[in-house]
Write an enzyme that holds these catalytic residues in place. Structure first.
Site, PDB file in Angstrom:
ATOM      1  N   GLY A 107       2.357 -51.083  -9.737  1.00  0.00           N
ATOM      2  CA  GLY A 107       2.285 -50.062  -8.711  1.00  0.00           C
ATOM      3  C   GLY A 107       2.311 -50.691  -7.322  1.00  0.00           C
ATOM      4  O   GLY A 107       2.944 -50.177  -6.396  1.00  0.00           O
ATOM      5  N   THR A 108       1.632 -51.816  -7.182  1.00  0.00           N
ATOM      6  CA  THR A 108       1.622 -52.535  -5.909  1.00  0.00           C
ATOM      7  C   THR A 108       3.041 -52.896  -5.476  1.00  0.00           C
ATOM      8  O   THR A 108       3.433 -52.716  -4.331  1.00  0.00           O
ATOM      9  CB  THR A 108       0.761 -53.812  -6.058  1.00  0.00           C
ATOM     10  OG1 THR A 108      -0.599 -53.412  -6.223  1.00  0.00           O
ATOM     11  CG2 THR A 108       0.885 -54.720  -4.858  1.00  0.00           C
ATOM     12  N   GLN A 154      -3.491 -42.756  -8.669  1.00  0.00           N
ATOM     13  CA  GLN A 154      -4.714 -42.215  -9.266  1.00  0.00           C
ATOM     14  C   GLN A 154      -4.514 -40.869  -9.947  1.00  0.00           C
ATOM     15  O   GLN A 154      -5.324 -40.479 -10.781  1.00  0.00           O
ATOM     16  CB  GLN A 154      -5.806 -42.081  -8.190  1.00  0.00           C
ATOM     17  CG  GLN A 154      -6.365 -43.409  -7.714  1.00  0.00           C
ATOM     18  CD  GLN A 154      -7.097 -44.174  -8.812  1.00  0.00           C
ATOM     19  OE1 GLN A 154      -7.665 -43.594  -9.733  1.00  0.00           O
ATOM     20  NE2 GLN A 154      -7.056 -45.503  -8.746  1.00  0.00           N
ATOM     21  N   SER A 173       1.380 -46.319 -11.233  1.00  0.00           N
ATOM     22  CA  SER A 173       1.002 -47.547 -11.918  1.00  0.00           C
ATOM     23  C   SER A 173       0.526 -47.212 -13.324  1.00  0.00           C
ATOM     24  O   SER A 173      -0.438 -46.467 -13.505  1.00  0.00           O
ATOM     25  CB  SER A 173      -0.124 -48.216 -11.132  1.00  0.00           C
ATOM     26  OG  SER A 173      -0.605 -49.334 -11.824  1.00  0.00           O
ATOM     27  N   ALA A 174       1.214 -47.771 -14.328  1.00  0.00           N
ATOM     28  CA  ALA A 174       0.980 -47.348 -15.711  1.00  0.00           C
ATOM     29  C   ALA A 174      -0.436 -47.656 -16.199  1.00  0.00           C
ATOM     30  O   ALA A 174      -1.021 -46.879 -16.962  1.00  0.00           O
ATOM     31  CB  ALA A 174       2.004 -48.001 -16.635  1.00  0.00           C
ATOM     32  N   HIS A 175      -1.018 -48.788 -15.790  1.00  0.00           N
ATOM     33  CA  HIS A 175      -2.322 -49.142 -16.366  1.00  0.00           C
ATOM     34  C   HIS A 175      -3.433 -48.224 -15.854  1.00  0.00           C
ATOM     35  O   HIS A 175      -4.553 -48.274 -16.354  1.00  0.00           O
ATOM     36  CB  HIS A 175      -2.648 -50.624 -16.133  1.00  0.00           C
ATOM     37  CG  HIS A 175      -3.060 -50.966 -14.744  1.00  0.00           C
ATOM     38  ND1 HIS A 175      -4.362 -51.175 -14.387  1.00  0.00           N
ATOM     39  CD2 HIS A 175      -2.340 -51.133 -13.616  1.00  0.00           C
ATOM     40  CE1 HIS A 175      -4.431 -51.470 -13.099  1.00  0.00           C
ATOM     41  NE2 HIS A 175      -3.220 -51.459 -12.606  1.00  0.00           N
ATOM     42  N   CYS A 223     -21.301 -56.605  -0.391  1.00  0.00           N
ATOM     43  CA  CYS A 223     -21.724 -57.794  -1.106  1.00  0.00           C
ATOM     44  C   CYS A 223     -20.961 -57.983  -2.418  1.00  0.00           C
ATOM     45  O   CYS A 223     -21.063 -59.011  -3.059  1.00  0.00           O
ATOM     46  CB  CYS A 223     -23.215 -57.752  -1.373  1.00  0.00           C
ATOM     47  SG  CYS A 223     -23.699 -56.219  -2.160  1.00  0.00           S
TER      48      CYS A 223
END
Lengths: 460, 460
Positions: free
Chosen positions: A69-70, A177, A194-196, A320
């Site tokens: 997807g990126t 999403q 994005s498939a995952h 953090c």
């Protein structure tokens, strides 16, 4: 043991697994070759493209598969900006986009382009009118996610698309999403996925460019995937991605109702189970499986470890837990508390009993972290000593500056001020958020040597 | 049915399949997360990196995984050129690199950079001295494949690396074709590979940058893979890639001997089985499984179809099998015949019987194609009619111009010339190659309306 971080990556869907196995033996050859193994691979690739296009709601020749997807986002933004260079070099993004969009925007800006970030409200949503205001004659592209990955808030994509269409500006929608839940409505121009994220395998992104959108692929290209995604096609994974998208869509409506009810339990009950919690994100217009809250006086990393020990895998936008020691840009843009931040994103099939168990262990986990950090209890009453107190929290990380503030606020009289010296990025977000939660007045920030002074006036 | 095109893509190795299946359930989570599923994914990724680095012969922190070999090449070239921008903008590549390297070079040139293509000999090999000559004070990067993908010729990588090292110029080695056979020797700086070439899954490239090489990743980046490969890691495929690399390496020495003997049979026997054939590529310094030859008067695409019907999957660098209608750049750079080109690349485990059957069907397949095209038999004798003949082959594609030439050469007296008019790119390569094979004199090329005249003098 419950995995509640499907917004990062979803476990492989059984249909994806089956399809992957079935196509490992058929899909390894080069689909550009004319011999039988190549023709077989080509057939699988074409069928997967048809299935994915049907799920997205586009033509098959508008959709290509990328390696992530990126990658789809990077290619989409660079390609449209280059294709519309003659219009201008102005790019619009929302302040809460996925980092892949923001990184591409940074590269554009570093190369001399102009970028406008559209602000969001406290729920994390943009408005169409804010996009309308951001549009300029030289705007080449606008980007908007379909729904936010950290807080689940759905964006008004159709309205923003209409505003962009009116101005003749293409809208790129990062649908990572939401694509498993349904088509993206509205008149968008470019779409990525994005498939995952929907239970497909890693290594597959969707990249759709509507006919008529000016697009010039950037960087070296080859003849694969219409010149929009160079490199050998990962056909078994592509087949699995398309098959699982169909499968999750078939169960999406029913599952959405179920998960929405489970996340609603968390939204409703966490504030009463755990003191000093802020639930963030839009309560209505949101992804079914995502709920996010922040806990005052809590170190997010320690809380994640506590929850992991109890068998729950969740993520956090607290400073953090990131290597940069800055809170998530999404929480910052929303102006909400970042300390002790927890995102619960339920995978499809998440069990109600696991959610109940999460609700039963959360209060103890938060209390344990607060006790370790010496956080103030909400009933602390201290003698008033001075009109102005200075708390030196320089060199101390979130949530200590806020804890120190909370410890001494009762030591100044109503009308008195506390100056918290801090060089922690999270303080800039969390001290104002604390003031809002506690009904105290946030006066402002002043530069001091090695950091800032955050000034708070006691109101009650 | 025999698949003889492993240089394009190798069938999935059983070990790759096993490793992929085993890691589908363990490797889907985000390795950047701290919860158990993330830690498990991280462990798998780290172990795969160690294994791949050991196979390559580098440090684990020098190696990252990309989504393809092509992606590794593109990132490597762009990153080193940017990292060494202050040295200059000169790039050296061999004329027979993989298209991914040449495409990256084209992008560099289009952006104002300088590119030198190092020529090869008739066997397809470069020399270290040619690289030494190409080096300039502003050379930022040199690239050389470990072995050629179309003709199997091994390149003198270690010698070229030494020359580059001496000049302080990094050498990028595209090791896609050889990595399954062994480490790349010599003092290279950057190395790329592609898992599906050694029987690993699609979707995994190797990208190694030695410590000390100036490298600046281009385009948007993120925190994954040391900032050198953006996007979610495809861990199950990475695990399978590393496991299968180890597995093929374990059997590489033995299998190399076996395949070398099989390809040697083809090299030796094809010229006697099929008239008018040129076997190309270095007979000694070559990949074990690759053998390439070209057949005069043959249309490569039709021959591939004939062979496919007979159950053999091979590829071709002939112009008529490419969408661009130009012969492969490798054959062009070597100056060898391109028509009727066939590359046989045996996968590991290829059966001797299949090779024998290939040798038995090849002569008939070639003869059938030649008959369809009306190719001259080698015994054609015709009466001499004129001193100069003009053959108009304009608008006709390879191998027709050469066939027409061959048909009339006997019609001119010794010392007479034939002018072949052609607008086919392949003629530029194949007419001189025909002259060399037939012992006739190639005089040269002259521009004519709509194409070129290729002038041939009859010598015997």
């Amino acid at each position: 043991m419950a995995y509640f971080d499907s917004a990062s990556s979803a476990p492989l869907h059984p249909v994806a697994r089956q399809a992957l196995l079935a196509s490992l033996d058929e899909g390894w050859a080069d689909p550009a070759r004319l011999y039988r193994e190549g023709r077989r691979a080509r057939l699988l690739l074409d069928a997967a493209r048809e299935a994915a296009a049907e799920a997205v709601g586009c033509r098959a020749d508008e959709l290509v598969f990328t390696s992530s997807g990126t990658r789809a986002v990077h290619s989409g933004i660079a390609g449209v900006l280059a294709g519309r260079r003659r219009t201008g070099g102005h790019l619009i993004v929302s302040a809460v986009e996925h980092s892949s969009v923001l990184h591409a925007a940074e590269v554009h800006e570093a190369g001399g382009g102009a970028v406008t970030q559209v602000a969001v409200d406290r729920a994390g949503a943009v408005t169409a009118s804010a996009y309308a205001e951001a549009l300029r004659p030289d705007t080449a592209l606008a980007c908007l996610q379909s729904a936010n990955h950290e807080v689940g808030t759905e964006q008004p994509v159709a309205e923003v698309a209409a505003v962009c269409r009116e101005a003749g500006v293409p809208l790129l929608v990062d649908a990572a999403q939401s694509l498993g839940w349904g088509r993206v409505h509205g008149d968008w121009s470019v779409l990525t996925g994005s498939a995952h994220k929907w239970g497909g395998p890693s290594g597959v992104g969707l990249f759709v460019v509507r006919k008529g959108v000016r697009f010039a692929a950037q960087g070296p290209t080859d003849e694969r995937e219409s010149g929009r995604a160079a490199g050998f096609e990962n056909i078994p994974a592509i087949v699995a991605a398309a098959a699982s998208l169909r499968a999750v869509r078939a169960e999406a409506d029913e599952e959405a109702v179920r998960l929405r009810e489970l996340t609603e339990r968390i939204r409703a009950r966490v504030p009463s189970l755990v003191p000093d919690v802020e639930v963030v994100g839009d309560p209505e217009r949101r992804l079914p499986g995502v709920v996010t809250f922040s806990c005052l006086y809590v170190d997010g990393e320690t809380l994640l470890h506590e929850l992991d020990r109890e068998g729950f895998s969740v993520s956090s936008g607290s400073s953090c837990t990131s290597s940069t020691l800055t809170p998530s840009h999404v929480l910052r843009a929303m102006g909400v508390l970042s300390e002790g931040n927890v995102r619960v994103s339920l995978p499809t099939g998440a069990a109600a009993e696991d959610v109940e168990r999460f609700l039963s262990v959360l209060p103890g986990a938060v209390a344990a972290v607060r006790e370790k950090l010496g956080a103030p209890t909400t009933t602390t009453v201290a003698a008033v000593r001075e009109d102005t107190l200075v708390v030196d929290a320089l060199g101390r990380r979130c949530p200590i500056p806020v804890i120190e503030l909370a410890k001494v606020i009762g030591d100044v009289p109503v009308g008195g001020t506390v100056r918290v010296l801090s060089d922690d990025e999270a303080a800039r977000l969390d001290i104002p958020a604390w003031c809002e939660m506690r009904g105290q007045e946030y006066v402002g920030e002043e530069p001091v040597e090695r950091g800032s002074a955050y000034v708070v006036r006691r109101v009650s």
